[in-house]
Design an enzyme around this catalytic site. Structure first.
Site, PDB file in Angstrom:
ATOM      1  N   THR A 100      17.588 -10.079  -4.089  1.00  0.00           N
ATOM      2  CA  THR A 100      16.585 -10.057  -3.036  1.00  0.00           C
ATOM      3  C   THR A 100      17.111 -11.024  -1.983  1.00  0.00           C
ATOM      4  O   THR A 100      17.896 -11.899  -2.297  1.00  0.00           O
ATOM      5  CB  THR A 100      15.227 -10.549  -3.613  1.00  0.00           C
ATOM      6  OG1 THR A 100      14.722  -9.566  -4.496  1.00  0.00           O
ATOM      7  CG2 THR A 100      14.208 -10.844  -2.539  1.00  0.00           C
ATOM      8  N   ARG A 129       7.862   1.611  -8.264  1.00  0.00           N
ATOM      9  CA  ARG A 129       7.676   0.228  -8.727  1.00  0.00           C
ATOM     10  C   ARG A 129       7.750  -0.729  -7.539  1.00  0.00           C
ATOM     11  O   ARG A 129       8.636  -0.633  -6.696  1.00  0.00           O
ATOM     12  CB  ARG A 129       8.752  -0.120  -9.750  1.00  0.00           C
ATOM     13  CG  ARG A 129       8.746  -1.585 -10.232  1.00  0.00           C
ATOM     14  CD  ARG A 129       9.688  -2.464  -9.422  1.00  0.00           C
ATOM     15  NE  ARG A 129       9.794  -3.814  -9.968  1.00  0.00           N
ATOM     16  CZ  ARG A 129      10.457  -4.800  -9.370  1.00  0.00           C
ATOM     17  NH1 ARG A 129      11.074  -4.607  -8.226  1.00  0.00           N
ATOM     18  NH2 ARG A 129      10.499  -6.000  -9.925  1.00  0.00           N
ATOM     19  N   VAL A 130       6.809  -1.634  -7.489  1.00  0.00           N
ATOM     20  CA  VAL A 130       6.811  -2.666  -6.466  1.00  0.00           C
ATOM     21  C   VAL A 130       6.897  -4.020  -7.158  1.00  0.00           C
ATOM     22  O   VAL A 130       6.168  -4.271  -8.120  1.00  0.00           O
ATOM     23  CB  VAL A 130       5.527  -2.603  -5.608  1.00  0.00           C
ATOM     24  CG1 VAL A 130       5.527  -3.700  -4.554  1.00  0.00           C
ATOM     25  CG2 VAL A 130       5.390  -1.227  -4.951  1.00  0.00           C
ATOM     26  N   GLY A 131       7.777  -4.864  -6.682  1.00  0.00           N
ATOM     27  CA  GLY A 131       7.922  -6.201  -7.253  1.00  0.00           C
ATOM     28  C   GLY A 131       7.161  -7.235  -6.447  1.00  0.00           C
ATOM     29  O   GLY A 131       6.155  -6.923  -5.793  1.00  0.00           O
ATOM     30  N   ASP A 132       7.634  -8.467  -6.488  1.00  0.00           N
ATOM     31  CA  ASP A 132       6.895  -9.562  -5.860  1.00  0.00           C
ATOM     32  C   ASP A 132       7.191  -9.719  -4.375  1.00  0.00           C
ATOM     33  O   ASP A 132       6.449 -10.411  -3.682  1.00  0.00           O
ATOM     34  CB  ASP A 132       7.222 -10.875  -6.567  1.00  0.00           C
ATOM     35  CG  ASP A 132       8.703 -11.222  -6.425  1.00  0.00           C
ATOM     36  OD1 ASP A 132       9.548 -10.375  -6.792  1.00  0.00           O
ATOM     37  OD2 ASP A 132       9.022 -12.314  -5.917  1.00  0.00           O
ATOM     38  N   THR A 179      13.239 -14.921  -5.730  1.00  0.00           N
ATOM     39  CA  THR A 179      14.176 -13.882  -6.156  1.00  0.00           C
ATOM     40  C   THR A 179      14.260 -13.909  -7.676  1.00  0.00           C
ATOM     41  O   THR A 179      14.391 -14.966  -8.275  1.00  0.00           O
ATOM     42  CB  THR A 179      15.583 -14.070  -5.559  1.00  0.00           C
ATOM     43  OG1 THR A 179      16.492 -13.211  -6.256  1.00  0.00           O
ATOM     44  CG2 THR A 179      16.078 -15.506  -5.676  1.00  0.00           C
ATOM     45  N   GLY A 180      14.162 -12.736  -8.286  1.00  0.00           N
ATOM     46  CA  GLY A 180      14.219 -12.680  -9.742  1.00  0.00           C
ATOM     47  C   GLY A 180      13.391 -11.515 -10.233  1.00  0.00           C
ATOM     48  O   GLY A 180      13.062 -10.617  -9.460  1.00  0.00           O
ATOM     49  N   GLY A 225      10.561  -9.732 -10.519  1.00  0.00           N
ATOM     50  CA  GLY A 225       9.352  -9.911  -9.738  1.00  0.00           C
ATOM     51  C   GLY A 225       8.056  -9.774 -10.502  1.00  0.00           C
ATOM     52  O   GLY A 225       7.035 -10.358 -10.123  1.00  0.00           O
TER      53      GLY A 225
END
Lengths: 314, 314
Positions: free
Chosen positions: B174, B202-205, B225-226, B228
């Site tokens: 990210t 899919r949605v992350g952070d 970053t990671g 999420g």
């Protein structure tokens, strides 16, 4: 016996009392009572707070009186796009979906996603497909539509054309629940159709963990209702939790501070239900009314839409 | 002169040093330096922290070395779905988009949404149309694809078929930036392609205000970053801010506590950049490396991928 408690909301922004018939108000209160009853039955049976909030939200999704599931608001293009989330305060596990156009009970899809574990949050047609693969019921758009929401969209379009403001009830509405179970765990869930005439693709706070939905054991569980953009910016649910955990505020002070102080300058309609680790529930709102109900740790149950509070038998 | 400062990341989960050629490492460091330079130029010119984080993120979106914009990861169906957000700590205004398939610079769309004000968060094709209406550049999917990401998807599919684990670099990445401007305002921005072989939808952070991106004047700005999913569940950015504001932790303690204590039991790759109201920047990570860079309030600039830190001229 261990304490159990539950609180629910069916959205803030309730219209003036003369804007709905007596039958409609009674119907809404009856469905709030049914939602409380469904959630409380799970808690009494020793089931988890997650089970209880899901059960309560499902009843409100199925009711035409609330803006979620059947009876959800219509967006600017006359479509239903549904958002929901759920969080388990025991594990901080969560599930959230947004922009679903087909899931009959979005909170069930959020729960299924939480248990599936492959993602916390899914959006759009993929969320609908996920739900279907998990065996959840999907529906055509017409299932979600009620005459009331069609009328609300027409009214909002007239307001937009005339440059006037819609009523709070036409602007938003959401359902949610928070619970404390016999094992001492907290959970929260929220489900919404957004607001009438919302832009296509707009996502509010309901599927945002930390904003519209948040739960953490030992601290609190929160579900919000109101103009979600501001709940996102203020990270509402997690902010309530942070003030309890770190500033040692009680839940009433923390929740009231957000709704009636932090959000006040924005002049938006806002409300929430929250419950703490001892089962103390609060339901502050700044609008004319909020559909709400709760069951105390002592087993007393109440529903309300405006100032008057009705004690009910579950 | 008022303090200005900037920190950026290009994703944690950097592979072992021998997994990329010397030219690739140098190219990544060169583009980190270009991103720092672009952001810092805005701050030196007296522009806002929002301008600076957007400018820095745009450079990393345009670079093939980072998982955002050109060079974004491919999902399970070989598609790019892009998420981004931006937040202005001065006003708590924010903009976020998810599941974009066409916006060349997703952070610009997040910024445009923040300024438009009609919504904080939009998802899917409607977000792409919004960007196009605002005059932002849209691209075919092929624009985002690089040979490296095609190879990563093939590798992840092989891992999935064999039941083995991919490398951290194939799993996530990210880009993000945080800044303090001469007026004392903070801002944060984040942009991502998610992770290779992620589920469609899919949605992350990264687009979640309070999780992957958060900024509040007087407290801090954070970009994560990671993996999420865990950042969402821990409401990472807002949790860092709450510990600074309410527990009076310094930014290093708060950020390190999240990455190396709270997230540790999950055994995930995680990192962040954060900056406080005095321009003190931190960049903790728990992976073999993290693409990162920063400019101190004294004007010293640095880039790094692993332990070794390179001072650079801007």
């Amino acid at each position: 016996m261990a304490k159990i408690a539950l609180a629910i909301h069916g959205g803030c922004g309730v219209m003036p009392e003369d804007s709905m018939t007596q039958e409609e108000w009674e119907g809404a209160r009856r469905d709030l009572a049914a939602a409380l009853s469904a959630g409380y039955a799970r808690l009494k049976a020793g089931d988890s707070a997650v089970d209880a909030v899901e059960a309560a939200v499902v009843v409100m999704e199925d009711s035409p009186h609330f803006n979620a599931g059947h009876g959800a608001a219509l967006n600017e293009n006359g479509l239903h796009e549904l958002d929901a989330s759920i969080m388990d305060g025991a594990t901080l596990e969560a599930g959230a979906i947004s922009a679903s156009r087909a899931i009959r009970n979005p909170v069930k899809a959020a729960r299924a996603l939480m248990e599936d574990g492959r993602a916390v949050y899914m959006t759009g047609p993929a969320a609908d497909r996920f739900a279907e693969v998990k065996g959840l019921q999907v529906e055509p758009q017409s299932y979600f539509t009620t005459p009331k929401r069609v009328g609300a969209l027409e009214a909002m379009r007239r307001h937009a054309a005339a440059g006037t403001d819609g009523t709070e009830n036409e602007k938003h509405g959401t359902v949610g629940a928070v619970a404390l179970d016999a094992a001492g765990h907290l959970a929260a869930a929220t489900s919404t159709g957004g607001y009438t005439n919302k832009p296509e693709g707009r996502v509010g706070d309901s599927p945002i963990i930390g904003a519209g939905t948040y739960a953490r054991d030992g601290v609190c569980a929160v579900s919000g209702t109101g103009q979600g953009e501001f709940f996102i910016r203020h990270v509402l649910g997690h902010e309530v939790a942070s003030r309890i955990a770190y500033l040692k505020q009680d839940i009433a002070t923390a929740a009231d501070g957000l709704i009636n102080h932090d959000l006040a300058p924005h002049r938006i309609g806002a409300g929430l239900v929250a419950i703490d680790a001892q089962g103390v529930a609060v339901a502050p709102y700044n609008t004319p009314g909020m559909f709400r109900g709760w069951v105390t740790p002592e087993g007393h149950a109440f529903v309300a839409t405006h100032d008057q509070i009705y004690e009910i038998e579950l």
